[in-house]
Motif scaffolding. Sequence first.
Motif, PDB file in Angstrom:
ATOM      1  N   ARG B  17     -17.149   1.191  -4.437  1.00  0.00           N
ATOM      2  CA  ARG B  17     -16.791   0.325  -5.571  1.00  0.00           C
ATOM      3  C   ARG B  17     -16.017  -0.893  -5.106  1.00  0.00           C
ATOM      4  O   ARG B  17     -16.448  -2.010  -5.265  1.00  0.00           O
ATOM      5  CB  ARG B  17     -15.965   1.127  -6.583  1.00  0.00           C
ATOM      6  CG  ARG B  17     -16.780   2.241  -7.219  1.00  0.00           C
ATOM      7  CD  ARG B  17     -15.987   3.522  -7.306  1.00  0.00           C
ATOM      8  NE  ARG B  17     -16.820   4.715  -7.208  1.00  0.00           N
ATOM      9  CZ  ARG B  17     -16.525   5.860  -7.795  1.00  0.00           C
ATOM     10  NH1 ARG B  17     -15.437   5.955  -8.507  1.00  0.00           N
ATOM     11  NH2 ARG B  17     -17.296   6.902  -7.655  1.00  0.00           N
ATOM     12  N   GLN B  18     -14.804  -0.642  -4.543  1.00  0.00           N
ATOM     13  CA  GLN B  18     -13.981  -1.750  -4.056  1.00  0.00           C
ATOM     14  C   GLN B  18     -13.929  -1.686  -2.540  1.00  0.00           C
ATOM     15  O   GLN B  18     -14.064  -0.613  -1.975  1.00  0.00           O
ATOM     16  CB  GLN B  18     -12.544  -1.589  -4.557  1.00  0.00           C
ATOM     17  CG  GLN B  18     -12.396  -1.318  -6.034  1.00  0.00           C
ATOM     18  CD  GLN B  18     -12.375  -2.602  -6.805  1.00  0.00           C
ATOM     19  OE1 GLN B  18     -12.720  -3.652  -6.272  1.00  0.00           O
ATOM     20  NE2 GLN B  18     -11.983  -2.524  -8.056  1.00  0.00           N
ATOM     21  N   PRO B  19     -13.693  -2.820  -1.896  1.00  0.00           N
ATOM     22  CA  PRO B  19     -13.457  -2.746  -0.444  1.00  0.00           C
ATOM     23  C   PRO B  19     -12.265  -1.833  -0.153  1.00  0.00           C
ATOM     24  O   PRO B  19     -11.327  -1.772  -0.941  1.00  0.00           O
ATOM     25  CB  PRO B  19     -13.121  -4.187  -0.067  1.00  0.00           C
ATOM     26  CG  PRO B  19     -13.645  -5.022  -1.172  1.00  0.00           C
ATOM     27  CD  PRO B  19     -13.579  -4.187  -2.409  1.00  0.00           C
ATOM     28  N   VAL B  20     -12.347  -1.148   0.961  1.00  0.00           N
ATOM     29  CA  VAL B  20     -11.290  -0.212   1.336  1.00  0.00           C
ATOM     30  C   VAL B  20     -10.827  -0.510   2.753  1.00  0.00           C
ATOM     31  O   VAL B  20     -11.645  -0.769   3.631  1.00  0.00           O
ATOM     32  CB  VAL B  20     -11.836   1.237   1.272  1.00  0.00           C
ATOM     33  CG1 VAL B  20     -10.881   2.202   1.941  1.00  0.00           C
ATOM     34  CG2 VAL B  20     -12.066   1.653  -0.160  1.00  0.00           C
ATOM     35  N   LEU B  21      -9.534  -0.455   2.972  1.00  0.00           N
ATOM     36  CA  LEU B  21      -8.982  -0.645   4.312  1.00  0.00           C
ATOM     37  C   LEU B  21      -8.179   0.587   4.677  1.00  0.00           C
ATOM     38  O   LEU B  21      -7.387   1.071   3.877  1.00  0.00           O
ATOM     39  CB  LEU B  21      -8.077  -1.871   4.364  1.00  0.00           C
ATOM     40  CG  LEU B  21      -7.520  -2.185   5.757  1.00  0.00           C
ATOM     41  CD1 LEU B  21      -8.574  -2.846   6.622  1.00  0.00           C
ATOM     42  CD2 LEU B  21      -6.306  -3.098   5.652  1.00  0.00           C
ATOM     43  N   ARG B  93     -13.511   8.561   8.520  1.00  0.00           N
ATOM     44  CA  ARG B  93     -13.568   9.563   7.445  1.00  0.00           C
ATOM     45  C   ARG B  93     -12.582   9.217   6.343  1.00  0.00           C
ATOM     46  O   ARG B  93     -12.901   9.308   5.158  1.00  0.00           O
ATOM     47  CB  ARG B  93     -13.247  10.954   7.997  1.00  0.00           C
ATOM     48  CG  ARG B  93     -14.412  11.656   8.666  1.00  0.00           C
ATOM     49  CD  ARG B  93     -14.207  13.168   8.744  1.00  0.00           C
ATOM     50  NE  ARG B  93     -12.924  13.580   9.286  1.00  0.00           N
ATOM     51  CZ  ARG B  93     -12.651  13.677  10.586  1.00  0.00           C
ATOM     52  NH1 ARG B  93     -13.555  13.384  11.489  1.00  0.00           N
ATOM     53  NH2 ARG B  93     -11.453  14.078  10.987  1.00  0.00           N
ATOM     54  N   GLN B  94     -11.356   8.806   6.755  1.00  0.00           N
ATOM     55  CA  GLN B  94     -10.339   8.467   5.746  1.00  0.00           C
ATOM     56  C   GLN B  94     -10.810   7.304   4.890  1.00  0.00           C
ATOM     57  O   GLN B  94     -10.653   7.309   3.667  1.00  0.00           O
ATOM     58  CB  GLN B  94      -9.012   8.087   6.433  1.00  0.00           C
ATOM     59  CG  GLN B  94      -8.259   9.262   6.997  1.00  0.00           C
ATOM     60  CD  GLN B  94      -7.071   8.841   7.858  1.00  0.00           C
ATOM     61  OE1 GLN B  94      -7.047   7.738   8.409  1.00  0.00           O
ATOM     62  NE2 GLN B  94      -6.096   9.731   7.964  1.00  0.00           N
ATOM     63  N   SER B 101     -12.984   7.491  -3.911  1.00  0.00           N
ATOM     64  CA  SER B 101     -12.023   8.040  -4.867  1.00  0.00           C
ATOM     65  C   SER B 101     -11.921   7.124  -6.077  1.00  0.00           C
ATOM     66  O   SER B 101     -12.215   5.946  -6.036  1.00  0.00           O
ATOM     67  CB  SER B 101     -10.659   8.225  -4.220  1.00  0.00           C
ATOM     68  OG  SER B 101     -10.049   6.970  -4.023  1.00  0.00           O
ATOM     69  N   GLU B 102     -11.474   7.699  -7.180  1.00  0.00           N
ATOM     70  CA  GLU B 102     -11.422   6.977  -8.455  1.00  0.00           C
ATOM     71  C   GLU B 102     -10.389   5.852  -8.430  1.00  0.00           C
ATOM     72  O   GLU B 102     -10.624   4.766  -8.899  1.00  0.00           O
ATOM     73  CB  GLU B 102     -11.067   7.951  -9.595  1.00  0.00           C
ATOM     74  CG  GLU B 102     -12.180   8.922  -9.945  1.00  0.00           C
ATOM     75  CD  GLU B 102     -13.424   8.225 -10.502  1.00  0.00           C
ATOM     76  OE1 GLU B 102     -14.516   8.804 -10.380  1.00  0.00           O
ATOM     77  OE2 GLU B 102     -13.299   7.109 -11.060  1.00  0.00           O
ATOM     78  N   THR B 103      -9.209   6.193  -7.911  1.00  0.00           N
ATOM     79  CA  THR B 103      -8.132   5.192  -7.925  1.00  0.00           C
ATOM     80  C   THR B 103      -8.011   4.537  -6.564  1.00  0.00           C
ATOM     81  O   THR B 103      -7.934   5.216  -5.552  1.00  0.00           O
ATOM     82  CB  THR B 103      -6.783   5.841  -8.258  1.00  0.00           C
ATOM     83  OG1 THR B 103      -6.532   6.893  -7.316  1.00  0.00           O
ATOM     84  CG2 THR B 103      -6.790   6.405  -9.653  1.00  0.00           C
ATOM     85  N   GLN B 104      -7.994   3.218  -6.536  1.00  0.00           N
ATOM     86  CA  GLN B 104      -7.859   2.520  -5.244  1.00  0.00           C
ATOM     87  C   GLN B 104      -6.747   1.488  -5.320  1.00  0.00           C
ATOM     88  O   GLN B 104      -6.680   0.738  -6.250  1.00  0.00           O
ATOM     89  CB  GLN B 104      -9.166   1.853  -4.866  1.00  0.00           C
ATOM     90  CG  GLN B 104     -10.211   2.875  -4.473  1.00  0.00           C
ATOM     91  CD  GLN B 104     -11.533   2.211  -4.157  1.00  0.00           C
ATOM     92  OE1 GLN B 104     -11.561   1.118  -3.626  1.00  0.00           O
ATOM     93  NE2 GLN B 104     -12.623   2.848  -4.520  1.00  0.00           N
TER      94      GLN B 104
END
Lengths: 244, 104, 304
Positions: B17-21, B93-94, B101-104
């Motif tokens: 959904r959103q970029p993740v770092l 993996r993290q 996950s739902e909340t970012q």
Amino acid sequence: MSDGLIFDRLFGPSAHQVAIRGHFVRGQASIAGRRVEVIGTWDAAALDSALTLELAAAVLACVEAPRPPGEAPPPIVFIADTEGQALSRHEELLGLNGYFAHLARCVDLARRSGHQTLTLVNGQAVSGGFLAFGLLADRICALPGAQVRVMDLRAMARVTKIPFERLEVLASESPVFAPGAENYWRMGGIHEVWPDDRADWRPLLAEALAAIDASPAGDQRPQLGANRGGRLLAARIAERVALG
Amino acid sequence: MEHFQITLSNSARADIRQPVLCGVVSSGNLEVLMMQSDSGGICTVDVNTSAVGFRDVWQAVLADFNERHALGGMKIAINDAGATPAVVSLRLRQAYESSRSETQ
Amino acid sequence: MNAKRLNQASYYEASARARIAGLVDAGSFDEFCPPALQQTSPHLALLDAPLAFDDGVVVGSARMDNRPILIAAQEGRFNGGSVGEVHGAKIRGLLIRAVREKPAAVILLVDSGGVRLHEANAGLIAISEIMRALLDAQAAGIPVIAVVGGSCGAFGGMGIVTRMCDVVVMSEEGRLSLSGPEVIETVKGVGEFDAKDKALVWRTTGGKLRRTLGEAAYLVDDNLDAFRSTLAEILGIARPDNALAALKADQAALTARRSTLADSADGLDIWRRAGFPAPEQVPMLDTDTFNILLAAHPLELAHE
């Protein structure tokens, strides 16, 4: 240069009463018919808490000084010649960073109280010593021969573990880390580097003060750095964060 | 520093959904950025690493990660400061878990 | 005395992002210039050094105790939290934004050795631009709060910036000063400052010492809950004051500090002077006990 000759060149031989007391410079002068206050450091001063308080007291005295009705606050010309912050455990205990913060606030108060602030780098302007007052003025000019830096290249090579020879090569490609007033000019860190081919600096000083009046309010340096090609990201990224 | 891009085929679509770092670029560590891309069916991984000469190790670690996760339509960008393969796998993996996950 | 709650995550150990997550209202953080933009430092790249997508600082808006704030968190584990062109511009932009948005406060989670040497000139100029922007925010009435509790502390130009903030919150683990002990030892010798003597370093620059001198207004436990509840308190009361009267008072206090502490070698002498019952035990005290003793034994400054 480290003799009083600079004041003759800046103001004319009979147009200044500036005293040099060890590492502290203080006095009055006039330029283009205007009275100015002169405050600064001398002879590669190591800026410690005592000298910082002297500078701050002088700035506060300027702000507080009574003036004839209708007269504008006089410009303050800061003379910066510092080898950087004093290195001393006792100064750290006292919290030298806090003394510098106080001086910075005082310079800013002077600006907000209507005093134009101009820094002339005479000799050296290094790191924390330069941050505390010199770099906070409305306009910053390097006199001929001025050295501006964070750290010399050899020390930088030691700390970053990048070979000195490599740093020298890269320094020719980028103004971003190597010492030099020209590099600071290109990056918009200082506004002017004065030419070394004239004896009379009065026109340069008068123009520098006039330029403060003519410039928009606020810190123009990021834009200067972009215009001059030395700092291409600072203005743009700050704007993105500020407005985005 | 060494830069290279590794392309992985993966028919399972990543649900990002959103970029993740994830992670920090400190010695022995790395950061992993996961984002949605326009290229369905593949995952491009851009690696920027201070440990020179280990491209084949990265290839192996990423291939293994690709086998176990849905990476289609994802792009990954990595800044690495000498992490071990185990730490790289962990960080991947993290980041993957975070991306789902739902909340970012 | 409060009973300690379980699972209180350490502020010191947390990353910059985890600190923000632990301090602000859940889900309220909105990042500006996020890592997805990959705004890395071209100067680090030129010097063949590792990059970070956020260039080591996270900035954005959030809510704290349901009040709007702007927040910046330096990542101390990336290049010592040091300030380069991009990093510095993000902080400056945040302070400029504050003038327009008028948050309850700007909160700076400082964790930095100061100027990033790889970008020396850019870093120095950036810090002076941060100082100007901070002063502008304060002139607009926006409180700016500094938090110091990470592994790098607040040194160099960021040590100056920290002390320009309205309020400083520290944990015992934090250090706040100007020059690093290693630098002083290298230039002036181990006799001047033994950088390996950790206890001495903390007695000279650490949270308890800074709290005693009043440079930090609060000393809190090293956990995110403690920082969060203290910050929530401060949001209601912090007001910047850089007017002439305030600066003259500071001038007097800083002058008095020099004479009062002229013979003090480190924190031990200061705690002795303040009348702490067992000065040599102060570094071992828990935060609550220390704060209680400090309230009972404030340091009196001599006036000339």
